[in-house]
Motif scaffolding. Structure first.
Motif, PDB file in Angstrom:
ATOM      1  N   ILE A 106      -1.113  -3.402  29.147  1.00  0.00           N
ATOM      2  CA  ILE A 106      -1.589  -2.030  28.917  1.00  0.00           C
ATOM      3  C   ILE A 106      -2.328  -1.526  30.156  1.00  0.00           C
ATOM      4  O   ILE A 106      -2.170  -0.370  30.563  1.00  0.00           O
ATOM      5  N   LYS A 107      -3.100  -2.390  30.786  1.00  0.00           N
ATOM      6  CA  LYS A 107      -3.804  -1.977  32.024  1.00  0.00           C
ATOM      7  C   LYS A 107      -2.795  -1.629  33.118  1.00  0.00           C
ATOM      8  O   LYS A 107      -3.006  -0.695  33.888  1.00  0.00           O
ATOM      9  N   TRP A 108      -1.705  -2.379  33.205  1.00  0.00           N
ATOM     10  CA  TRP A 108      -0.672  -2.080  34.213  1.00  0.00           C
ATOM     11  C   TRP A 108      -0.069  -0.696  33.951  1.00  0.00           C
ATOM     12  O   TRP A 108       0.087   0.111  34.856  1.00  0.00           O
ATOM     13  N   TYR A 109       0.310  -0.488  32.682  1.00  0.00           N
ATOM     14  CA  TYR A 109       0.898   0.818  32.320  1.00  0.00           C
ATOM     15  C   TYR A 109      -0.095   1.956  32.576  1.00  0.00           C
ATOM     16  O   TYR A 109       0.225   2.954  33.226  1.00  0.00           O
ATOM     17  N   ALA A 110      -1.289   1.803  32.029  1.00  0.00           N
ATOM     18  CA  ALA A 110      -2.256   2.917  32.042  1.00  0.00           C
ATOM     19  C   ALA A 110      -2.667   3.282  33.458  1.00  0.00           C
ATOM     20  O   ALA A 110      -2.789   4.469  33.792  1.00  0.00           O
ATOM     21  N   SER A 111      -2.862   2.280  34.307  1.00  0.00           N
ATOM     22  CA  SER A 111      -3.330   2.572  35.659  1.00  0.00           C
ATOM     23  C   SER A 111      -2.241   3.235  36.511  1.00  0.00           C
ATOM     24  O   SER A 111      -2.514   3.709  37.607  1.00  0.00           O
ATOM     25  N   LEU A 115      -0.335   6.792  29.469  1.00  0.00           N
ATOM     26  CA  LEU A 115      -1.528   6.766  28.618  1.00  0.00           C
ATOM     27  C   LEU A 115      -1.187   6.864  27.128  1.00  0.00           C
ATOM     28  O   LEU A 115      -2.077   6.990  26.285  1.00  0.00           O
ATOM     29  N   TYR A 116       0.102   6.848  26.831  1.00  0.00           N
ATOM     30  CA  TYR A 116       0.596   6.737  25.450  1.00  0.00           C
ATOM     31  C   TYR A 116       1.693   5.669  25.469  1.00  0.00           C
ATOM     32  O   TYR A 116       2.553   5.684  26.346  1.00  0.00           O
ATOM     33  N   ASP A 143      -9.542   3.205  24.364  1.00  0.00           N
ATOM     34  CA  ASP A 143     -10.062   4.008  25.480  1.00  0.00           C
ATOM     35  C   ASP A 143      -9.021   4.181  26.592  1.00  0.00           C
ATOM     36  O   ASP A 143      -9.135   5.099  27.409  1.00  0.00           O
ATOM     37  N   LEU A 144      -8.009   3.309  26.634  1.00  0.00           N
ATOM     38  CA  LEU A 144      -6.999   3.382  27.695  1.00  0.00           C
ATOM     39  C   LEU A 144      -5.727   4.114  27.264  1.00  0.00           C
ATOM     40  O   LEU A 144      -5.169   4.889  28.045  1.00  0.00           O
ATOM     41  N   VAL A 145      -5.267   3.811  26.070  1.00  0.00           N
ATOM     42  CA  VAL A 145      -3.992   4.387  25.612  1.00  0.00           C
ATOM     43  C   VAL A 145      -4.022   4.684  24.120  1.00  0.00           C
ATOM     44  O   VAL A 145      -4.759   4.050  23.373  1.00  0.00           O
ATOM     45  N   ALA A 373      -8.004  15.552  26.412  1.00  0.00           N
ATOM     46  CA  ALA A 373      -8.098  15.543  27.882  1.00  0.00           C
ATOM     47  C   ALA A 373      -7.477  14.280  28.459  1.00  0.00           C
ATOM     48  O   ALA A 373      -8.157  13.344  28.871  1.00  0.00           O
ATOM     49  N   ASP A 374      -6.144  14.270  28.460  1.00  0.00           N
ATOM     50  CA  ASP A 374      -5.363  13.176  29.028  1.00  0.00           C
ATOM     51  C   ASP A 374      -4.551  13.755  30.179  1.00  0.00           C
ATOM     52  O   ASP A 374      -3.737  14.666  29.957  1.00  0.00           O
ATOM     53  N   LEU A 375      -4.734  13.259  31.380  1.00  0.00           N
ATOM     54  CA  LEU A 375      -3.937  13.772  32.496  1.00  0.00           C
ATOM     55  C   LEU A 375      -3.951  12.775  33.646  1.00  0.00           C
ATOM     56  O   LEU A 375      -4.772  11.860  33.709  1.00  0.00           O
ATOM     57  N   VAL A 376      -3.001  13.010  34.552  1.00  0.00           N
ATOM     58  CA  VAL A 376      -2.836  12.105  35.686  1.00  0.00           C
ATOM     59  C   VAL A 376      -2.656  12.926  36.962  1.00  0.00           C
ATOM     60  O   VAL A 376      -1.874  13.881  36.978  1.00  0.00           O
ATOM     61  N   ILE A 377      -3.397  12.561  38.002  1.00  0.00           N
ATOM     62  CA  ILE A 377      -3.226  13.205  39.308  1.00  0.00           C
ATOM     63  C   ILE A 377      -2.428  12.249  40.190  1.00  0.00           C
ATOM     64  O   ILE A 377      -2.874  11.135  40.489  1.00  0.00           O
ATOM     65  N   PHE A 378      -1.226  12.669  40.551  1.00  0.00           N
ATOM     66  CA  PHE A 378      -0.354  11.846  41.391  1.00  0.00           C
ATOM     67  C   PHE A 378      -0.533  12.206  42.861  1.00  0.00           C
ATOM     68  O   PHE A 378      -0.833  13.361  43.193  1.00  0.00           O
ATOM     69  N   ASP A 379      -0.280  11.232  43.726  1.00  0.00           N
ATOM     70  CA  ASP A 379      -0.400  11.481  45.166  1.00  0.00           C
ATOM     71  C   ASP A 379       0.898  12.087  45.706  1.00  0.00           C
ATOM     72  O   ASP A 379       1.601  11.481  46.523  1.00  0.00           O
TER      73      ASP A 379
END
Ligand code: FE2
Length: 427
Positions: A106-111, A115-116, A143-145, A373-379
């Motif tokens: 789950i940590k691999w996925y979430a990071s 997040l679902y 708290d992660l997913v 408030a679930d979101l991801v900022i990609f590079d």
């Protein structure tokens, strides 16, 4: 009096291309607009980077994750050897073993932005060891997913002793979704009956259905039509998912045309799993070899909801992967030949919006005031570039909390006496 936020994201580039600020209060998006006035306990400068609703993993197996090599390596790379090695590894499952691997997975996925997660759990175990452990993980990792668990009869509902009773017990314990595996049952009749049982249980416990369905190259495997018929007859439109459906690759076009009409009426969701199926299917073919992938592009064109799953991450069936849903989407883009300019955003949908519909979480999913408030900022500046570069997820935010940060790699090239930083973006 300027508004006060717990977290404020400045200059986020949405999928639409609009640049906005996003104000978060508690677990909710409170405001989203350009040049938002206000202050915050923490401000993240997105600097025009893609800010997306989170990626979603709609199909994985957290009970088997990170077991690759534990019962010997899969030397042939085939499904059958994977099943044989899992049968051995399964005997040594303990609650602690499952909790540790699933939490790490789950940590691999979430990071990396997922997040679902919807995970199938093998319930063909009289002790239900994996399920009980994953129910704990679901709470512990809240708290992660957002995690959904599917009662998945890996060895069949009717072909495994007490399969039906174990399915029911799994639902009673709290599984969110009813699973099935009709093509694996001994006979076609047992496959059909297994789906009738799945619908009876779904009705009794008021749960959606997600069946592993026709995950074979056998063009005679036609359980998706049974799943579709039951969906309509039980009035479960929009609540049923057919996972894999690789046999659909080999159906004749006349039959497929008829099937698509009914899939649409049933509001069936389809999940393709490119990493596993491109490796595992077509193994009985000589040349040309089939791709083992359901008809992603044609289903979408017919108005049927399709999502993409990673399925396995380092388990006996698929030894690769890091839980990065962009890898799965990138594979889907190639295998489904969705490289047309306007098709690429539809590829992003496969692991975001479409997958949200599979999970039935549309109400709280998305970037708009009032949403979770679930979101991801990609590079990367866009989803197109994020897919092209496998862009890291710089910030992953779950229920208003920053749950992971990744530092963008810095690449220096030394040439003609100079040092130059390369960013892999066309100037
Ligand atoms: Fe699967």
């Amino acid at each position: 009096m300027p508004a006060s936020y717990d977290l404020l994201i400045r200059r986020a580039r949405l999928r639409s291309g609009d640049i906005v600020d996003i104000g978060i209060q508690g677990e909710t998006i409170a405001a989203l607009q350009a040049d938002l006035a206000g202050e915050a306990s923490r401000v993240i400068e997105a600097a025009g980077r893609l800010t997306s609703p989170p990626l979603i993993e709609p199909h994985c197996h957290l009970d088997a994750i990170l077991t690759e090599g534990d019962a010997g390596h899969n030397e042939s790379g085939t499904l059958l050897e994977g099943i044989a090695r899992w049968a051995v590894r399964k005997q040594s499952l303990t609650p602690e073993d499952v909790r540790r691997r699933a939490t790490e997975g789950i940590k691999w996925y979430a990071s990396q932005g997922a997040l679902y997660i919807r995970s199938h759990v093998d319930i063909c175990d009289p002790k239900l060891t994996a399920l009980k452990a994953l129910l704990e993980v679901k709470e512990a990792c809240r708290d992660l997913v957002d995690l959904q668990l599917v009662a998945f009869p890996q060895e069949g509902i009717l072909s495994y002793a007490q399969g039906e009773a174990l399915m029911e017990e799994a639902l009673r314990l709290g599984c969110d979704v009813v699973g099935a595996i009709p093509h694996y049952e001994i006979t076609r009749e047992m496959g059909v009956e297994s789906l009738h049982i799945a619908f009876r249980l779904a009705e009794k416990y008021d749960r959606p259905i997600d069946a592993h369905c026709d995950e074979t190259d056998d063009e005679q495997s036609r359980f998706v039509e049974v799943l579709t018929a039951n969906t309509i007859r039980h009035d479960m439109q929009g609540r049923v998912t057919a996972s894999h459906t690789t046999a659909m690759h080999s159906y004749n076009n006349a039959y497929t045309f008829k099937l698509f009409g009914w899939l649409k009426r049933a509001q069936m969701h389809i999940i393709a799993n490119p990493p596993d199926n491109i490796i595992l299917q077509g193994r009985f073919d000589t040349y040309p070899k089939r791709r083992g992938m359901t008809r992603i592009k044609e289903l979408l064109e017919a108005g049927i909801n399709v999502a993409v799953g990673h399925d396995s991450v380092m388990d006996p069936w698929y030894p690769f992967g890091t839980g990065n849903m962009l890898h799965a989407a990138f594979l889907a883009m190639h295998i489904a030949q969705m490289s047309g300019y306007s098709e690429v955003p539809r590829v992003w949908d496969l692991v975001t919006e479409n997958a949200a519909r599979v999970l039935g979480v549309e109400e709280r999913y998305g970037l708009a005031p009032g949403k979770q408030a679930d979101l991801v900022i990609f590079d990367a500046p866009s989803e197109r570039d994020a897919l092209r570069m496998m862009a890291p997820a710089l910030y992953c935010i779950k229920r208003g909390r920053v749950i992971s940060e990744t530092t963008s790699p810095r690449v220096q090239v030394f040439h003609e006496g100079k040092s130059e930083e390369i960013r892999f973006v066309k100037q």
